[in-house]
Design an enzyme around this catalytic site. Structure first.
Site, mmCIF file in Angstrom:
data_model
loop_
_atom_site.group_PDB
_atom_site.id
_atom_site.type_symbol
_atom_site.label_atom_id
_atom_site.label_comp_id
_atom_site.label_asym_id
_atom_site.label_seq_id
_atom_site.Cartn_x
_atom_site.Cartn_y
_atom_site.Cartn_z
ATOM 1 N N HIS A 115 0.859 -1.185 0.000
ATOM 2 C CA HIS A 115 0.000 0.000 0.000
ATOM 3 C C HIS A 115 0.893 1.232 0.000
ATOM 4 C CE1 HIS A 115 -4.075 -1.644 0.998
ATOM 5 N NE2 HIS A 115 -3.357 -2.662 1.431
ATOM 6 N N MET B 163 -11.552 -6.234 6.162
ATOM 7 C CA MET B 163 -11.059 -5.441 7.303
ATOM 8 C C MET B 163 -10.991 -3.949 6.980
ATOM 9 S SD MET B 163 -7.954 -8.005 8.318
ATOM 10 C CE MET B 163 -8.176 -9.794 8.305
ATOM 11 N N SER B 164 -11.812 -3.497 6.042
ATOM 12 C CA SER B 164 -11.710 -2.085 5.652
ATOM 13 C C SER B 164 -13.073 -1.530 5.262
ATOM 14 C CB SER B 164 -10.731 -1.950 4.474
ATOM 15 O OG SER B 164 -11.269 -2.541 3.316
ATOM 16 N N TYR C 55 -6.761 -2.011 11.988
ATOM 17 C CA TYR C 55 -5.833 -2.977 12.603
ATOM 18 C C TYR C 55 -4.399 -2.464 12.662
ATOM 19 C CZ TYR C 55 -4.832 -4.348 7.730
ATOM 20 O OH TYR C 55 -4.508 -4.336 6.410
ATOM 21 N N HIS D 37 -2.143 -14.307 3.403
ATOM 22 C CA HIS D 37 -2.063 -12.996 2.750
ATOM 23 C C HIS D 37 -1.503 -13.152 1.339
ATOM 24 C CE1 HIS D 37 -1.913 -8.686 2.441
ATOM 25 N NE2 HIS D 37 -0.595 -8.670 2.306
ATOM 26 N N ALA E 4 -10.267 -5.947 -0.891
ATOM 27 C CA ALA E 4 -10.153 -7.398 -1.019
ATOM 28 C C ALA E 4 -10.997 -7.997 0.106
ATOM 29 C CB ALA E 4 -8.696 -7.815 -0.853
ATOM 30 N N HIS F 32 -5.978 1.363 7.864
ATOM 31 C CA HIS F 32 -6.816 0.299 8.425
ATOM 32 C C HIS F 32 -6.832 0.420 9.945
ATOM 33 C CE1 HIS F 32 -5.226 -1.316 4.588
ATOM 34 N NE2 HIS F 32 -6.412 -1.886 4.475
ATOM 35 N N ASN G 229 -10.317 -14.865 -1.800
ATOM 36 C CA ASN G 229 -10.183 -16.206 -1.211
ATOM 37 C C ASN G 229 -11.534 -16.606 -0.653
ATOM 38 O OD1 ASN G 229 -9.373 -13.932 0.805
ATOM 39 N ND2 ASN G 229 -10.082 -15.626 2.105
HETATM 40 N N1 HPA Z 1 -11.141 -12.233 5.852
HETATM 41 C C1 HPA Z 1 -10.962 -10.943 6.192
HETATM 42 N N2 HPA Z 1 -10.413 -10.057 5.377
HETATM 43 C C2 HPA Z 1 -10.013 -10.475 4.164
HETATM 44 C C3 HPA Z 1 -10.152 -11.799 3.758
HETATM 45 C C4 HPA Z 1 -10.746 -12.737 4.651
HETATM 46 O O1 HPA Z 1 -10.929 -13.933 4.356
HETATM 47 N N3 HPA Z 1 -9.646 -11.886 2.487
HETATM 48 C C5 HPA Z 1 -9.220 -10.633 2.165
HETATM 49 N N4 HPA Z 1 -9.437 -9.780 3.173
#
Ligand code: HPA
Length: 271
Positions: free
Chosen positions: A60, A210-211, A84, A246, A112, A82, A234
């Site tokens: 990023h 997470m965003s 986190y 990741h 994502a 983020h 995924n």
């Molecule tokens: N969980 C949370 N955040 C994510 C995921 C996931 O499986 N894939 C990409 N970001």
């Protein structure tokens, strides 16, 4: 009178660009390269601005890119904050208030996400129809800035139905397969447990990430029109008999990047 934080940032940006953007783009994992296609670009690194901490996630970059894209004037966030990383939800959402202050009316936010809906596959693109906030807070907690929006903002139809329609038409034109679903935001940074994913599915979530949610809350507070698009990188935890990584997230984001970019450009063109 003392300047507000936003006014200070707007003044700093005003020293680096005279362009007035109409569309804001938050570029999530894998989509950062789209900012390289912005013409007559003025780049403003976050670290050159007051109240903007340095982003910490690999892959990023951290800058605003302001210029032209598909005939529109845009401001892209190449890299985002983020929760986190240790930033408050207010800090995460602050750049949206800045972009609104610069003049944007529309915000396109990408990310994502893990697929919870069993019909999804890695590589799918999902228009965000609605969200579930499981971040445990809101960027709007604290004194309300009435100049931005009301104390109790409406969150029904937060993801603009006319932009969703436009995005679907554009996806159709480009023969890009598109899903539509509910995005659930969790603080992370750990991926979910299989039990958490089963719970999220029962709650009505199609994807988890997470965003995005803090930025969208701030955008709706300021009455911006929002479009959200997730790249399903995924399948969420426990769905397949394999651990989450990741690396998989980044690899899928990279594989889908070309279609994702075409779609976002097509949408920008037709807004
Ligand atoms: N969980 C949370 N955040 C994510 C995921 C996931 O499986 N894939 C990409 N970001």
């Amino acid at each position: 009178m003392e300047m507000s934080h936003i006014e200070e940032v707007l003044e700093a940006i005003g020293r680096k660009t005279k362009q007035i953007p109409e569309i804001g783009l938050i570029l999530g994992s894998g989509l950062g390269d789209l900012a390289e296609e912005i013409t007559s670009a003025d780049r403003v690194p976050y670290q050159s601005l007051p109240y903007f901490p340095e982003p910490t996630v690999k892959g990023h970059k951290g800058q605003f890119v302001i210029g032209g894209l598909e005939g529109k004037s845009v401001i892209a966030m190449q890299g985002r904050y983020h929760h986190y990383e240790g930033y408050s939800l207010k800090q995460v959402a602050f750049p949206v208030e800045v972009m609104k202050g610069l003049g944007i009316r529309t915000l396109i936010v990408t990310n994502a996400a893990g697929g919870i809906n069993l019909n999804y596959s890695p590589g799918d693109l999902m228009l965000i129809h609605d969200h579930i906030n499981m971040l445990g807070g809101s960027p709007l907690i604290g004194p309300n800035d009435d100049l931005i929006g009301p104390r109790f903002p409406d969150m029904s139809a937060s993801y603009d139905p006319s932009l969703i329609d436009l995005a679907k038409k554009e996806a159709d034109q480009l023969s890009v397969k598109i899903r539509e679903g509910v995005y659930l935001a969790t603080p992370g940074p750990q991926y979910e447990t299989p039990a958490e994913i089963r719970m999220m599915r029962v709650m009505g979530a199609d994807a988890v990430g997470m965003s995005t949610v803090p930025e969208v809350i701030a955008a709706r507070h300021g009455r911006l029109q929002v479009l959200g698009i997730s790249c399903i990188t995924n399948m969420a935890s426990g769905i397949l008999d394999q651990p989450l990584s990741h690396t998989e997230v980044m690899e899928t984001a990279d594989r889908v990047k070309e279609n994702f970019t075409r779609l976002v450009k097509g949408i920008v063109k037709n807004i």
